[in-house]
Every structure is written in C-alpha cells, then in structure tokens.
Design an enzyme around this catalytic site. Structure first.
Site, PDB file in Angstrom:
ATOM      1  N   GLU A 170      -2.175  12.082   6.576  1.00 39.75           N
ATOM      2  CA  GLU A 170      -2.575  12.881   5.413  1.00 39.75           C
ATOM      3  C   GLU A 170      -3.180  12.007   4.320  1.00 39.75           C
ATOM      4  O   GLU A 170      -4.069  12.445   3.585  1.00 39.75           O
ATOM      5  CB  GLU A 170      -1.395  13.686   4.860  1.00 39.75           C
ATOM      6  CG  GLU A 170      -0.180  12.873   4.442  1.00 39.75           C
ATOM      7  CD  GLU A 170       0.836  12.706   5.579  1.00 39.75           C
ATOM      8  OE1 GLU A 170       2.019  12.523   5.255  1.00 39.75           O
ATOM      9  OE2 GLU A 170       0.426  12.766   6.762  1.00 39.75           O
ATOM     10  N   ASP A 195     -15.214   5.670  -7.141  1.00 40.29           N
ATOM     11  CA  ASP A 195     -14.502   6.378  -8.202  1.00 40.29           C
ATOM     12  C   ASP A 195     -14.581   5.617  -9.526  1.00 40.29           C
ATOM     13  O   ASP A 195     -14.690   6.228 -10.597  1.00 40.29           O
ATOM     14  CB  ASP A 195     -13.042   6.603  -7.811  1.00 40.29           C
ATOM     15  CG  ASP A 195     -12.880   7.701  -6.769  1.00 40.29           C
ATOM     16  OD1 ASP A 195     -13.902   8.312  -6.383  1.00 40.29           O
ATOM     17  OD2 ASP A 195     -11.740   7.949  -6.338  1.00 40.29           O
ATOM     18  N   ASP A 225      -9.286   1.394 -10.290  1.00 43.18           N
ATOM     19  CA  ASP A 225      -8.740   2.474  -9.465  1.00 43.18           C
ATOM     20  C   ASP A 225      -8.082   1.846  -8.241  1.00 43.18           C
ATOM     21  O   ASP A 225      -8.442   0.737  -7.821  1.00 43.18           O
ATOM     22  CB  ASP A 225      -9.841   3.448  -9.035  1.00 43.18           C
ATOM     23  CG  ASP A 225      -9.289   4.669  -8.310  1.00 43.18           C
ATOM     24  OD1 ASP A 225      -8.232   5.179  -8.726  1.00 43.18           O
ATOM     25  OD2 ASP A 225      -9.912   5.103  -7.329  1.00 43.18           O
ATOM     26  N   GLU A 270      -6.383   2.865  -4.156  1.00 42.57           N
ATOM     27  CA  GLU A 270      -6.055   3.796  -3.085  1.00 42.57           C
ATOM     28  C   GLU A 270      -4.767   3.293  -2.446  1.00 42.57           C
ATOM     29  O   GLU A 270      -4.510   2.068  -2.408  1.00 42.57           O
ATOM     30  CB  GLU A 270      -7.171   3.895  -2.051  1.00 42.57           C
ATOM     31  CG  GLU A 270      -8.497   4.416  -2.600  1.00 42.57           C
ATOM     32  CD  GLU A 270      -8.443   5.835  -3.134  1.00 42.57           C
ATOM     33  OE1 GLU A 270      -7.477   6.576  -2.802  1.00 42.57           O
ATOM     34  OE2 GLU A 270      -9.347   6.210  -3.896  1.00 42.57           O
ATOM     35  N   HIS A 296     -12.091   9.937  -1.326  1.00 40.62           N
ATOM     36  CA  HIS A 296     -11.725   9.062  -2.430  1.00 40.62           C
ATOM     37  C   HIS A 296     -12.029   7.631  -2.011  1.00 40.62           C
ATOM     38  O   HIS A 296     -11.593   7.162  -0.972  1.00 40.62           O
ATOM     39  CB  HIS A 296     -10.242   9.215  -2.764  1.00 40.62           C
ATOM     40  CG  HIS A 296      -9.918  10.497  -3.442  1.00 40.62           C
ATOM     41  ND1 HIS A 296      -9.747  10.602  -4.803  1.00 40.62           N
ATOM     42  CD2 HIS A 296      -9.738  11.737  -2.951  1.00 40.62           C
ATOM     43  CE1 HIS A 296      -9.478  11.858  -5.117  1.00 40.62           C
ATOM     44  NE2 HIS A 296      -9.464  12.566  -4.008  1.00 40.62           N
TER      45      HIS A 296
END
Length: 226
Positions: A53, A156, A8, A10, A151
C-alpha cells in the site's frame, strides 16, 4: 539574505514508532524564498520491507532500493546541507517525526521544532475550511500537476516551492533570480519598476465553496453572510 530549506520525505508507512522508515529525502535551498538551484536528493534503503500500500502511493519498491545507502550513511551529508536554517515542509510534523526518529537511531541530535515552517498550517490559516493538500493548492494557484502521477519527494519539493512562493505573496513580474554558478548559493535580484504584476485570480471549485459554506455555518453570526 535569508536562507531556508524546503524538504519532503517518502516512507514505508505512517508511523515511525511502529518501525516505519524513511526511503527518500529531497530538499531544495531557498534564498529570499526563491530556489537557488542547489538541492539534495537521496534514496535510502530502509532495512525492512515496504508494504504494497505504501508502494502504491510513492511508486518505490524494495527492489528499487537494493544497493542504496542506509540512513546512517547519509545522515551527516543531509545535516550539512540543511545547516541551521529554517525547514519548510507540507504537514511538516510528519516529516520531522520521521527524520528525528532516524536521527535518534544514528545518535544524532534531533531537528528542533523551532526551525519548522509548515505550509499546511499557513494554507489553513489563509483558506479556512477549504482543501489544503499539496494537490489542492497547486490547482488553486494554477500550478501544473501533470507530472505528479505518484508521490515523489523531489517533484513534490519543486511543486511546494511554487506553492510556498504563492503563500508568501507570489513573485512579481520583473523580479529575477540569478545564480552565479552551480557550486555557489550567491544570488542577485533585479526589479523592473515599469513591469506591472498581472493579477492571478484564484477561482474556488464547487467543492471548495461548499466546504467554505459548511465552515461558515459553525461561526456565530459571521459578517461574511450578513
């Protein structure tokens, strides 16, 4: 026995073509679809700002990444860990797109899409018309989500490893994974034939049932409603 890598990322945003960058990579080694305990995890300085954000989603700010390596510094270590094995991710095209953009910047070959295993595609095939986000799948399989307040790539991955095992049919009781030591990927399996697998009912929510009903309305004379 088959080795694969579940991973995963980010990022600073949603589009690498517009300059968004990878800021975290996590990967777990699986052998026979089960985690061996071997993992890779790194925070990466993106060489740009992180929009507010995006930070609200993953909880990572630019200040958290001060002094962290740049992608060029970690690329070879990441490629060594993943080897040539299959790469499993949820909405994998997103992660492949970002990693291939980063690899292109440092003049490394891209990850072949032939290696891609997308758990989102698998879930959509098994549960058409139902929510198939990682959160939704964890709830469907009664996987604990209490630690997932934002997250986080490593968390994850660990959640997705449990989801992936369920999507592949689930672990049977009596099946054990033994890692010889922390420095190797040697595994052995034992199965107790006297053990019986406890049924694990999947109970859809009201929203999921409504979504399924809407999906069936699109099918001409579905046999499920006959």
């Amino acid at each position: 026995m088959k080795r694969s890598i579940l991973f995963d990322t980010e990022t600073t945003g949603l589009d690498p073509a517009r300059g968004d960058r990878v800021i975290e990579i996590a990967a777990l080694e699986l052998v026979g679809d089960l985690p061996t305990g071997q993992h890779y995890h790194v925070l990466v300085h993106p060489e740009r700002d992180i929009p507010e954000e995006a930070s609200r989603v993953h909880g990572i700010t630019l200040a958290d990444l001060e002094g962290k390596p740049k992608f060029a510094d970690i690329a070879d270590g990441f490629l060594e860990f993943i080897g040539e094995d299959a790469l499993i991710a949820h909405n994998a095209r997103f992660d492949f797109g970002f990693l291939n953009a980063e690899l292109k910047r440092v003049q490394r070959p891209p990850l072949s899409l032939e290696r891609m295993v997308d758990t989102l595609d698998i879930a959509r095939e098994r549960y058409p018309g139902l929510p198939n986000s990682l959160d939704a799948l964890c709830r469907r399989f009664s996987i604990d989500l209490s630690a997932r307040t934002t997250h986080n790539a490593l968390l994850d991955c660990r959640l997705l490893a449990e989801v992936y095992l369920e999507l592949m049919g689930g672990r049977q009781r009596g099946l054990g994974l033994a890692v010889q030591d922390a420095g190797t990927a040697q595994v052995s399996y034992t199965y107790d034939h006297a053990a019986q697998r406890t049924p694990r009912p999947v109970m859809p929510t009201a929203d999921e049932l409504a979504a399924h009903a809407r999906f069936l309305e699109k099918i001409k004379e579905p046999i499920w409603t006959g």
